[in-house]
Scaffold this motif. Structure first.
Motif, PDB file in Angstrom:
ATOM      1  N   VAL A 360      83.561  50.544  18.066  1.00 42.40           N
ATOM      2  CA  VAL A 360      84.623  51.015  18.950  1.00 42.40           C
ATOM      3  C   VAL A 360      85.086  52.412  18.544  1.00 42.40           C
ATOM      4  N   ALA A 361      85.163  52.638  17.214  1.00 44.77           N
ATOM      5  CA  ALA A 361      85.715  53.909  16.743  1.00 44.77           C
ATOM      6  C   ALA A 361      84.722  55.068  16.909  1.00 44.77           C
ATOM      7  N   ALA A 362      83.432  54.749  16.931  1.00 44.66           N
ATOM      8  CA  ALA A 362      82.413  55.800  16.907  1.00 44.66           C
ATOM      9  C   ALA A 362      82.406  56.601  18.196  1.00 44.66           C
ATOM     10  N   ASP A 363      81.823  57.831  18.103  1.00 42.60           N
ATOM     11  CA  ASP A 363      81.656  58.598  19.343  1.00 42.60           C
ATOM     12  C   ASP A 363      80.462  58.043  20.108  1.00 42.60           C
ATOM     13  N   ILE A 364      80.220  58.577  21.269  1.00 41.24           N
ATOM     14  CA  ILE A 364      79.277  57.939  22.191  1.00 41.24           C
ATOM     15  C   ILE A 364      77.881  57.824  21.598  1.00 41.24           C
ATOM     16  N   LEU A 365      77.388  58.901  20.933  1.00 39.57           N
ATOM     17  CA  LEU A 365      76.023  58.861  20.407  1.00 39.57           C
ATOM     18  C   LEU A 365      75.903  57.845  19.278  1.00 39.57           C
ATOM     19  N   GLU A 366      76.915  57.877  18.416  1.00 39.41           N
ATOM     20  CA  GLU A 366      76.887  56.981  17.270  1.00 39.41           C
ATOM     21  C   GLU A 366      76.960  55.524  17.726  1.00 39.41           C
ATOM     22  N   LYS A 368      76.025  54.327  20.487  1.00 36.32           N
ATOM     23  CA  LYS A 368      74.736  53.970  21.080  1.00 36.32           C
ATOM     24  C   LYS A 368      73.738  53.576  20.005  1.00 36.32           C
ATOM     25  N   GLN A 369      73.775  54.329  18.895  1.00 41.26           N
ATOM     26  CA  GLN A 369      72.829  54.014  17.809  1.00 41.26           C
ATOM     27  C   GLN A 369      73.118  52.648  17.207  1.00 41.26           C
ATOM     28  N   ILE A 370      74.425  52.382  16.993  1.00 42.82           N
ATOM     29  CA  ILE A 370      74.785  51.059  16.466  1.00 42.82           C
ATOM     30  C   ILE A 370      74.310  49.976  17.422  1.00 42.82           C
ATOM     31  N   PHE A 371      74.583  50.207  18.687  1.00 42.86           N
ATOM     32  CA  PHE A 371      74.195  49.217  19.701  1.00 42.86           C
ATOM     33  C   PHE A 371      72.688  48.998  19.687  1.00 42.86           C
ATOM     34  N   ALA A 372      71.943  50.115  19.638  1.00 44.95           N
ATOM     35  CA  ALA A 372      70.485  50.020  19.680  1.00 44.95           C
ATOM     36  C   ALA A 372      69.970  49.193  18.502  1.00 44.95           C
ATOM     37  N   ARG A 373      70.500  49.481  17.330  1.00 51.71           N
ATOM     38  CA  ARG A 373      70.030  48.773  16.142  1.00 51.71           C
ATOM     39  C   ARG A 373      70.314  47.282  16.264  1.00 51.71           C
ATOM     40  N   ARG A 374      71.563  46.990  16.665  1.00 54.25           N
ATOM     41  CA  ARG A 374      71.972  45.590  16.785  1.00 54.25           C
ATOM     42  C   ARG A 374      71.150  44.844  17.839  1.00 54.25           C
ATOM     43  N   ALA A 375      70.968  45.488  18.984  1.00 56.24           N
ATOM     44  CA  ALA A 375      70.235  44.834  20.064  1.00 56.24           C
ATOM     45  C   ALA A 375      68.813  44.537  19.621  1.00 56.24           C
ATOM     46  N   ARG A 427      68.179  50.624  28.024  1.00 55.00           N
ATOM     47  CA  ARG A 427      68.492  51.974  28.482  1.00 55.00           C
ATOM     48  C   ARG A 427      69.729  52.495  27.773  1.00 55.00           C
ATOM     49  N   TYR A 428      70.744  51.612  27.657  1.00 57.82           N
ATOM     50  CA  TYR A 428      71.977  52.070  27.020  1.00 57.82           C
ATOM     51  C   TYR A 428      71.696  52.490  25.586  1.00 57.82           C
ATOM     52  N   GLY A 429      70.912  51.693  24.886  1.00 58.88           N
ATOM     53  CA  GLY A 429      70.585  52.004  23.503  1.00 58.88           C
ATOM     54  C   GLY A 429      69.482  53.031  23.377  1.00 58.88           C
ATOM     55  N   GLU A 430      68.974  53.528  24.513  1.00 54.54           N
ATOM     56  CA  GLU A 430      67.864  54.478  24.545  1.00 54.54           C
ATOM     57  C   GLU A 430      66.675  53.976  23.742  1.00 54.54           C
ATOM     58  N   LEU A 431      66.443  52.668  23.859  1.00 51.22           N
ATOM     59  CA  LEU A 431      65.289  52.070  23.190  1.00 51.22           C
ATOM     60  C   LEU A 431      64.049  52.208  24.055  1.00 51.22           C
ATOM     61  N   PHE A 432      64.247  51.928  25.334  1.00 48.71           N
ATOM     62  CA  PHE A 432      63.123  52.090  26.260  1.00 48.71           C
ATOM     63  C   PHE A 432      63.704  52.408  27.629  1.00 48.71           C
ATOM     64  N   ASP A 433      62.832  52.873  28.506  1.00 42.18           N
ATOM     65  CA  ASP A 433      63.274  53.235  29.846  1.00 42.18           C
ATOM     66  C   ASP A 433      62.439  52.476  30.867  1.00 42.18           C
ATOM     67  N   SER A 446      62.533  60.487  24.721  1.00 43.02           N
ATOM     68  CA  SER A 446      63.378  61.632  25.029  1.00 43.02           C
ATOM     69  C   SER A 446      64.841  61.237  24.934  1.00 43.02           C
ATOM     70  N   SER A 447      65.200  60.684  23.796  1.00 39.31           N
ATOM     71  CA  SER A 447      66.570  60.196  23.689  1.00 39.31           C
ATOM     72  C   SER A 447      67.555  61.343  23.854  1.00 39.31           C
ATOM     73  N   ALA A 448      68.728  60.989  24.338  1.00 41.13           N
ATOM     74  CA  ALA A 448      69.834  61.925  24.516  1.00 41.13           C
ATOM     75  C   ALA A 448      69.532  62.996  25.550  1.00 41.13           C
ATOM     76  N   GLN A 449      68.540  62.728  26.412  1.00 39.67           N
ATOM     77  CA  GLN A 449      68.359  63.682  27.494  1.00 39.67           C
ATOM     78  C   GLN A 449      69.051  63.130  28.738  1.00 39.67           C
ATOM     79  N   PRO A 450      69.956  63.901  29.290  1.00 42.87           N
ATOM     80  CA  PRO A 450      70.680  63.381  30.444  1.00 42.87           C
ATOM     81  C   PRO A 450      69.731  63.118  31.607  1.00 42.87           C
ATOM     82  N   GLY A 451      69.890  61.980  32.231  1.00 38.41           N
ATOM     83  CA  GLY A 451      69.034  61.629  33.361  1.00 38.41           C
ATOM     84  C   GLY A 451      69.433  62.410  34.599  1.00 38.41           C
ATOM     85  N   ILE A 452      68.502  62.536  35.501  1.00 38.13           N
ATOM     86  CA  ILE A 452      68.787  63.277  36.733  1.00 38.13           C
ATOM     87  C   ILE A 452      68.976  62.307  37.885  1.00 38.13           C
TER      88      ILE A 452
END
Lengths: 452, 582
Positions: A360-366, A368-375, A427-433, A446-452
């Motif tokens: 909860v305390a982390a910024d958005i990128l961080e 996401k990383q926590i989420f990705a690892r956990r997921a 997608r949220y965890g930028e693990l796969f698309d 291409s993590s952290a690349q804003p989608g179009i």
């Protein structure tokens, strides 16, 4: 006043007060690839004169399927439903049903809708009219006889639903989540009216059976509550609920019972079935036996934020009440937080873990990383997808591959839903698309690349 | 009490004043009844084909009579289509085994070019009623029926299949009889789609009406021109005489008929059917109809209600012995399997027999060696269809979008375009032919224009509908984000109208294939123009009474239609549904 006992099964029949008896009912659907999908597993219960029984369970517990077996609308795969000792082979002759979506005919007026069951019985027009008139008055619809359903509010529509059911004076009234499409106040009001009718001496209906996922509703209405577990649906507990009517939801023992049931329904069962997936240790379980909860990442993150704002610990019923969430809305979020190890449930209390706080305390990128690892670690389907993609040369696989795997344990819709959740998480965890055009899942390079 | 129930009129007379509305409506009903009875008597005129041909007078005073005859024909066909729809659709939706056969049959039927049915129907009905005009009449009605019934049936079948589960459950739970279920649930819940498709069918039917009134009948291998009194045959007579005046009259009268039925029959029906909408909320823009408003203000609905109630009760009683709309939960799987085996064996045997007989017939009358050349003919017509679709798209997509994005324009334009789509383009062929002759344009190219005359409107109509359904938010976004013209089209407009465009394209292509049969062989006075194509082949075969050629041509054309539908339109449609649905 309250007793909890293990599920009773197949009591000896011949009791004249037994209206409906369900004995060892099992319902199995067939998955698209032909393997069986058990929905109900060996369910036995009975409905006796003079009682209100609630079937309480989360989505996926098969409670609506069970109600339809009891109504004689679908056939159980094994076991039997009988009405007054007669095994059913068609719509149950002694019951009427109230539907969640009301199931009114929009081209008929209120009166015509109420009369439909009488008309089917071949009752003469004059008597039909009189009886409909009486039912309409009783349920508080007088003045609306010639209105069309679409002119009415949800609450009034469901009154028509009740009038239509009660006018045929059924032996037992079946209700399929009758209040869940209504707003909180309207639902409360209609529940109270129903109880008032029930307590009248000359009320012709002898028993009521309500299917609900709303714990408080069950505790307010029912004399007995069957708590159903999911995957497949089975009776976890039968609770006799003996508070005198009218029941006060602020009463201490009432609140205690609600808490206890919350505990049961969040999987803190004393005898959890091995495959209740919230119990699975990280890294264990397969995508089939531990389905992903239907929760969006945003919803789960929001719940954690609120929890932290509450000091990291809150009573689940209170939380649900405050958010005006129903169990079916709240529990998947709780499940998701639990499976990712970001929160834990204990005694109907939800409390945030240390990782949850960091998340909860982390910024958005961080975060996401926590989420990705956990997921990846703890959600079996997400892990399976990542692993499979890594084994391919170009990190690409069609969705069909995963759907085929999922179809072995889920129906077509469920399989697609599972994959959709996994894709959302991935997608949220930028693990796969996932490319919706080609139906290809691909490792996200291409993590952290804003989608179009 | 009892007296009032048997004397429904009294209540009406006593209760309220008779208003001007009642007078108008009453007069209209009497006039219609008179006309129907009057026309009904003239249907079964004795005649022997070839000996006493019905003379179509081009005298203007006969036009109202001809118009009424054409109209009656259309409505009889529509009534038959409705009955067929209800029976066939119910059978397909409710009988597990029948569904597997009936639905594919319907699918095949709707891809057969309708004018192929005409010579077949003529031969059949004239055999049945040898000395009576009724044979011709029935053949014409049958052809109109084939142009109307299939889409109505599909609509009804799909409504039944997609019926909300809880309504099905309520019907079973409350123990409705079979009839009650049909009448209280099945028909009302399908009403909107049914009425809409009736309107569309009626629009499409005018074309086949005009094509089926003046026909060539074969008696012992000799072709004889025969005519039914009606606007189509009036037109044919006018063309034979080469009279501009009469052709113009025919066109004007036809426009009046198309607009009139729309205004007096289908607008009211569509507006009325809105009460059968299943979503519980009121729809935002309810269809309106002046005629319906007037009818509802009159005493007709009350009177009709009173009169029909005893009928309803009687029907209820009569149908009660047929039992409940319920089925046993458990069936003996062995019995079921045996039933399946018997059913499929019979189906297989019948279709095998039909196939073998058909092949033998075709082989002996025509020889399979002919088929490659038929395919070449088909490719020529196919090329015309493709060209006309491209031209129509280039012209009408920009226009349609322009109209659709302006609420004012589209309110006005949509009914007009609908009339244009319903108007039988065949009536314009003589003028076009004249122009081709004057300018020396070969029909090989001219036929494209002729086929386009009718087909193009479906594209325009649907594009307008698609563009007008682009949500306001998106339109405002286009403006506030300052999208360039190219971006607007590429990223918003074209994707948004795509589903509607595909629907229009399918309909237009189907219409064009059908039109090719009358467009690739045209005449004016003493001139006849031919174009190389499958339509010409079929038209020639039916004029010469060569059934084998006709059937072969029909098969090849159906094959083209089915293939293009499968390979192109259905894929586009699936894509439209999954990706571009707003």
């Amino acid at each position: 006043m309250t007793t909890t006992s293990p599920p009773t099964s197949g009591r000896p029949g011949a009791d004249p007060s037994t209206i409906i008896e369900v004995s060892h009912v099992t319902k199995t659907f067939v998955s698209p690839d032909g393997s069986p999908l058990p929905v109900l597993d060996d369910i036995s219960l009975d409905l006796r004169e003079g009682e209100i029984v609630a079937l309480l369970g989360r989505s996926g517990s098969g409670k609506s399927t069970l109600l339809r077996c009891i109504a004689g609308l679908i056939a159980p795969t094994a076991g039997e439903v009988s009405y007054r000792g007669q095994a059913l082979n068609g719509a149950n002759p002694g019951v009427a049903m109230v539907f969640q979506s009301f199931a009114l005919l929009p081209w008929l007026t209120v009166r015509q809708n109420v009369e439909i069951g009488l008309e089917a019985l071949g009752i003469e027009p004059r008597e039909r009219r009189e009886r409909a008139e009486r039912a309409i008055d009783t349920i508080g619809l007088d003045g609306f006889e010639s209105a069309y359903p679409k002119e009415l509010s949800g609450g009034m529509r469901q009154r028509v639903g009740f009038a239509r059911a009660l006018v045929v004076e059924p032996d037992a009234l079946l209700m399929d989540e009758p209040f869940s499409a209504l707003d909180v106040l309207t639902a409360q009001n209609l529940r109270a009216e129903l109880l008032r009718l029930w307590q009248q001496k000359d009320f012709p209906t002898k028993a009521m059976l309500i299917v609900t996922h709303n714990i408080e509703e069950a505790v307010i209405l029912a004399d007995r509550i069957f708590v159903l577990g999911a995957n497949p649906g089975r009776i976890r507990t039968e609770i006799t609920c003996g508070f005198p009517q009218p029941r006060n939801r602020h009463d201490e023992s009432f609140a205690a019972l609600v808490d206890q049931i919350y505990g049961l329904m969040t999987g803190r069962d004393t005898r959890p079935p091995a495959h209740i997936w919230t119990q699975a240790a990280p890294g264990e379980g397969s995508p089939i036996d531990t389905p992903l909860p239907q929760a969006s990442v945003g919803g789960m993150a929001g719940l954690l934020e609120i929890l932290v704002a509450h000091g990291g610990r809150e009573d689940l019923p209170k939380l649900a009440h405050e958010l005006t969430f129903e169990v079916d809305d709240l529990l998947p979020l709780v499940d998701a937080a639990q499976v990712l190890g970001l929160a834990e449930v204990d005694d109907a209390d939800l409390h945030v873990t240390d990782d949850g706080r960091t998340f909860v305390a982390a910024d958005i990128l961080e975060s996401k990383q926590i989420f990705a690892r956990r997921a990846r670690e703890r959600a079996p389907l997400v892990r399976a997808i990542c692993n499979a993609l890594h084994t391919t040369k170009d990190g690409n696989l069609g969705e069909g591959f995963f759907l085929d795997l999922l179809r072995r344990g889920f129906s077509e819709d469920e399989a697609r839903q599972q994959l959709r959740i996994a894709i959302d998480w991935g997608r949220y965890g930028e693990l796969f698309d996932f490319d919706a055009n080609s139906g290809q899942l691909a490792l996200d390079h291409s993590s952290a690349q804003p989608g179009i | 009490m009892a007296v009032r129930q048997t004397l429904p009129v009294r209540e009406v007379l006593r209760g309220r004043h008779i208003s001007w509305v009642d007078v108008v409506v009453g007069a209209a009903i009497i006039a219609i009844l008179y006309e129907v009875v009057h026309l009904g008597q003239s249907l079964a005129v004795n005649f022997t084909p070839g000996r006493t041909p019905v003379v179509i007078s081009t005298d203007i005073s006969n036009v109202p009579y001809y118009a009424a005859r054409s109209l009656l024909r259309m409505f009889i066909a529509l009534a038959l289509s409705t009955v067929f729809t209800l029976v066939y659709g119910t059978a397909a939706a409710r009988l597990r085994r029948a569904e597997k056969v009936l639905v594919p049959i319907l699918d095949v039927l709707q891809s057969i070019p309708i004018l192929v049915f005409l010579p077949v129907a003529l031969t059949f009905f004239i055999k049945v009623f040898p000395n009576n005009l009724l044979g011709l009449e029935l053949a014409s009605i049958f052809v109109i029926f084939t142009s109307q019934a299939w889409n109505m049936t599909f609509s009804f079948y799909h409504s039944l299949i997609a019926q909300p589960t809880e309504l099905d459950e309520a019907a079973r739970m409350y123990r409705l009889t079979k009839w009650q279920r049909f009448w209280k649930l099945d028909v009302p819940s399908s009403m909107i789609g049914l009425v809409w498709n009736m309107m569309m069918s009626m629009g499409g039917g005018w074309f086949f009406l005009t094509a089926s009134e003046a026909v060539t009948v074969f008696i012992k291998g000799k072709g004889i021109s025969e005519s039914l009194p009606g606007m189509g045959s009036y037109m044919a007579a006018a063309v034979a005489h080469g009279s501009y005046m009469q052709v113009t009259i025919a066109i004007v009268v036809m426009v009046i008929l198309v607009v009139g039925t729309n205004f007096f029959v289908f607008r009211p029906l569509v507006a009325w059917s809105d009460k059968f909408r299943l979503e519980s909320s009121e729809s935002a823009d309810k269809p309106k109809s002046v005629v319906l408003d007037i009818l509802q203000r009159s005493s007709v609905p009350k009177l009709a209600g009173r009169l029909s109630r005893p009928v309803g009760r009687a029907l209820d009683r009569i149908t009660r012995p047929f039992g409940l709309a319920e089925y046993p939960l458990r069936t003996d799987p062995r019995k079921r399997q045996v039933g399946d085996v018997i059913f499929w064996s019979v189906i297989f045997a019948v279709s095998a027999a039909v196939a073998v007989i058909g092949l033998i017939y075709l082989n002996s009358h025509l020889g399979f060696a002919r088929f490659p050349s038929l395919i070449e003919f088909g490719l020529a017509t196919f090329a015309r269809v493709v060209v006309l679709l491209c031209i129509s798209t280039l012209i009408w997509v920009p226009v349609g979008v322009k109209i659709g994005l302006s609420p004012k324009l589209s309110r006005f334009a949509q009914p007009v375009v609908q009339v244009l789509a319903s108007f039988p383009a065949i009536l314009l062929f003589p003028f076009a032919t004249l122009i081709f002759i004057d300018l020396g344009i070969p029909l090989d190219y001219g036929a494209i224009v002729l086929m386009m005359l009718g087909a193009q409107w479906y594209i325009l109509f649907n594009v307008i509908a698609g563009a007008s359904s682009i949500p306001n938010d998106l339109r405002e976004m286009m403006v506030t984000m300052r999208l360039t013209r190219g971006q607007r089209w590429r990223q918003v407009i074209l994707p948004a109208i795509f589903p509607a465009y595909v629907t229009g394209g399918i309909t237009a292509a189907g219409g064009a294939w059908n039109a090719s049969i009358v467009a690739e062989l045209v005449s004016w006075h003493h001139h006849t123009l031919n174009a190389y194509g499958l339509g010409n082949y079929i038209a020639t075969a039916s004029i010469q009474g060569k059934f084998a050629l006709l059937i072969a041509g029909g098969i090849v054309m159906s094959a083209f239609v089915v293939l293009v539908n499968r390979l192109l339109w259905r894929r586009l449609y699936a894509m439209a549904e999954s990706r571009f649905t707003l």
